[in-house]
Design an enzyme around this catalytic site. Structure first.
Site, PDB file in Angstrom:
ATOM      1  N   PHE A 137      53.505  72.675   3.738  1.00 47.39           N
ATOM      2  CA  PHE A 137      53.707  72.767   5.194  1.00 47.39           C
ATOM      3  C   PHE A 137      55.014  72.083   5.552  1.00 47.39           C
ATOM      4  O   PHE A 137      55.203  70.904   5.255  1.00 47.39           O
ATOM      5  CB  PHE A 137      52.555  72.119   5.976  1.00 47.39           C
ATOM      6  CG  PHE A 137      52.735  72.264   7.460  1.00 47.39           C
ATOM      7  CD1 PHE A 137      52.353  73.429   8.118  1.00 47.39           C
ATOM      8  CD2 PHE A 137      53.345  71.259   8.208  1.00 47.39           C
ATOM      9  CE1 PHE A 137      52.560  73.582   9.487  1.00 47.39           C
ATOM     10  CE2 PHE A 137      53.551  71.409   9.581  1.00 47.39           C
ATOM     11  CZ  PHE A 137      53.159  72.571  10.221  1.00 47.39           C
ATOM     12  N   ASP A 224      60.246  66.507   1.210  1.00 50.92           N
ATOM     13  CA  ASP A 224      59.771  66.388   2.594  1.00 50.92           C
ATOM     14  C   ASP A 224      58.802  65.211   2.670  1.00 50.92           C
ATOM     15  O   ASP A 224      57.665  65.298   2.210  1.00 50.92           O
ATOM     16  CB  ASP A 224      59.091  67.710   2.992  1.00 50.92           C
ATOM     17  CG  ASP A 224      58.540  67.703   4.411  1.00 50.92           C
ATOM     18  OD1 ASP A 224      58.480  66.623   5.037  1.00 50.92           O
ATOM     19  OD2 ASP A 224      58.157  68.794   4.895  1.00 50.92           O
ATOM     20  N   LYS A 253      57.408  61.944  11.648  1.00 52.58           N
ATOM     21  CA  LYS A 253      56.114  61.341  12.017  1.00 52.58           C
ATOM     22  C   LYS A 253      56.110  59.817  12.232  1.00 52.58           C
ATOM     23  O   LYS A 253      56.257  59.371  13.352  1.00 52.58           O
ATOM     24  CB  LYS A 253      55.048  61.779  11.007  1.00 52.58           C
ATOM     25  CG  LYS A 253      54.725  63.277  11.158  1.00 52.58           C
ATOM     26  CD  LYS A 253      53.390  63.649  10.568  1.00 52.58           C
ATOM     27  CE  LYS A 253      52.925  65.032  10.998  1.00 52.58           C
ATOM     28  NZ  LYS A 253      53.440  66.150  10.198  1.00 52.58           N
TER      29      LYS A 253
HETATM   30  C1  LIG Z   1      54.028  67.456  10.421  1.00 50.00           C
HETATM   31  C2  LIG Z   1      54.918  67.914   9.310  1.00 50.00           C
HETATM   32  C3  LIG Z   1      56.065  68.668   9.558  1.00 50.00           C
HETATM   33  C4  LIG Z   1      56.421  69.151  10.933  1.00 50.00           C
HETATM   34  O1  LIG Z   1      56.701  68.113  11.789  1.00 50.00           O
HETATM   35  P1  LIG Z   1      56.839  68.414  13.388  1.00 50.00           P
HETATM   36  O2  LIG Z   1      57.302  67.114  13.940  1.00 50.00           O
HETATM   37  O3  LIG Z   1      55.484  68.826  13.852  1.00 50.00           O
HETATM   38  O4  LIG Z   1      57.823  69.492  13.537  1.00 50.00           O
HETATM   39  C5  LIG Z   1      56.862  68.988   8.496  1.00 50.00           C
HETATM   40  N1  LIG Z   1      56.564  68.603   7.247  1.00 50.00           N
HETATM   41  C6  LIG Z   1      55.467  67.880   6.969  1.00 50.00           C
HETATM   42  C7  LIG Z   1      55.200  67.449   5.568  1.00 50.00           C
HETATM   43  C8  LIG Z   1      54.598  67.530   7.985  1.00 50.00           C
HETATM   44  O5  LIG Z   1      53.483  66.848   7.710  1.00 50.00           O
END
Ligand SMILES: *Cc1c(COP(=O)(O)O)cnc(C)c1O
Length: 405
Positions: A137, A224, A253
């Site tokens: 994701f 990521d 986050k």
């Molecule tokens: C939540 C998340 C995203 C997206 O972040 P947003 O601030 O909602 O755009 C991308 N990568 C990972 C691993 C995530 O957990």
């Protein structure tokens, strides 16, 4: 409180994009939050791994109040000294070299993907391709949802962005086979621990093997850490458990403890790919968000929250495994996995119903990948609060498995 006075919130003017619980929260303190009806909850979701310092932190709130009276926003037309402060903190803790600031996770990942493509173009690769993973994701923009390995996120939004090669996690042979003889590959992009995909950690050996392969083939290693980074696993960044460094690391986050802050941290190999005019963000790196990031890191260190995440996370995992011993033995619970305060309880069946049941019992959790209960509480969680999570959650899981058997 009588039923008649209880408010069930609704949002008729807000676009209907989320399957919301019938709960509206009004305030919080530490790891506790209260809804508009006065009901108290223990927050084991932390705004989805965002509220690093919990709620109403006694040092963070005054610092943000101070910043509000100085500057909220200027523009990247000017130098923003707080950007340099936060960049320095991130560079020192990651061992990397430079930072680009934005506001969200997907925005950080978009920047990473643009870096990968320009890295290719600078080398004369006209149609660069990026390796991405099953169950990944990376966000919900058109490019990041194309990189995401979940058909539900992609459905209805085609045509997807091209230039991705998808492989399974933790399988170096599959990665080599999928890229064999392909001169257009420029980067490998994955979460060190998949979050939305069900709390799936990359193995340490795999991280080291991919690092070696990227060096050998001159690819960017892009990790990521939007969800698993910023101390959640007990190190600043989850990949640090493997003793490696990525070339590109998107963050968001937990970085601002609730204030939107995104960042892309890069090493020397990716530090000069972007030149003035290649990328930008109006809100990115504004003084309020930078102050939130700087104070979050300082408070985390002052309070020893990395060590706390590691210790309380291990305690939580052991507690869940002990309380769910019978369910693990009979296969109802497949595994309790994760690291530090990023924990998944993988059930043998879809268990979305547990989210409301836990809320009714005074505990905020989420269920991801249909059957994985995810716990990503504030990093200030205490051992006693971890015990409370186990005491509420384990019986709910046991009862759910029994009644749906
Ligand atoms: C939540 C998340 C995203 C997206 O972040 P947003 O601030 O909602 O755009 C991308 N990568 C990972 C691993 C995530 O957990």
């Amino acid at each position: 409180m009588t039923a008649a006075t209880v408010t069930t919130p609704s949002s008729p003017h807000v676009m209907n994009t989320y399957g919301r619980l019938p709960i509206a929260l009004s305030h919080g303190q530490g790891c506790r939050v209260w809804d508009v009806n006065g009901k108290e909850y223990l927050d084991a979701l932390g705004g989805i791994a965002v509220n690093t310092l919990g709620h109403n932190h006694p040092q963070l709130v005054p610092a943000l109040q101070d910043q509000l009276t100085k500057l909220i926003h200027t523009s990247n037309y000017y130098h923003i000294p707080l950007q340099e402060d936060l960049a320095k903190l991130l560079v020192e803790r990651s061992g990397m070299s430079n930072v680009f600031f934005c506001s969200t996770g997907l925005e950080a990942n978009e920047a990473a993907l643009k870096l990968a493509r320009k890295f290719g173009h600078d080398k004369g690769i006209e149609r660069p391709e990026v390796v991405v993973y099953e169950k990944a994701f990376h966000g919900r923009s058109i490019a990041t949802l194309s990189a995401t390995g979940n058909p539900k996120v992609q459905a209805g939004f085609g045509p997807l962005v091209e230039g991705f090669i998808r492989v399974p996690v933790n399988n170096i042979a599959a990665l080599k086979a999928a890229t064999e003889g392909n001169p257009n590959v420029v980067a490998v992009f994955f979460e060190a621990i998949q979050g939305e995909g069900g709390v799936n950690p990359m193995h340490m050996d795999y991280l080291r093997d991919v690092r070696a392969l990227c060096d050998q083939r001159d690819w960017l290693l892009m990790i990521d850490e939007v969800q698993c980074g910023m101390g959640r696993t007990g190190k600043w960044f989850a990949h640090q458990w493997a003793g490696i460094k990525p070339d590109v690391m998107p963050l968001a986050k937990g970085l601002g403890s609730g204030v939107p802050v995104g960042a892309v941290v890069v090493g020397p190999k990716a530090a000069t790919i972007f030149q003035p005019g290649n990328h930008g963000s109006t809100f990115g790196g504004n003084p309020l968000s930078m102050r939130a990031g700087v104070e979050t890191i300082r408070i985390m260190e002052a309070e020893g929250l990395l060590a706390n995440a590691e210790k309380v996370g291990a305690h939580l995992k052991a507690g869940l495994e002990a309380a769910l011993k019978a369910e693990i033995a009979n296969g109802g619970v497949k595994e309790v996995r994760g690291q530090g305060l990023m924990m998944g309880v993988d059930l043998s069946k879809p268990c979305g119903a547990l989210v409301q049941r836990a809320a009714d019992a005074g505990l905020l959790i989420s269920v991801t990948a249909d059957s994985v209960v995810r716990l990503v509480p504030p990093l200030i969680l205490s051992v006693a609060e971890a015990d409370e999570i186990v005491a509420i959650l384990a019986p709910l899981i046991a009862a759910f498995l029994k009644e749906t058997a």
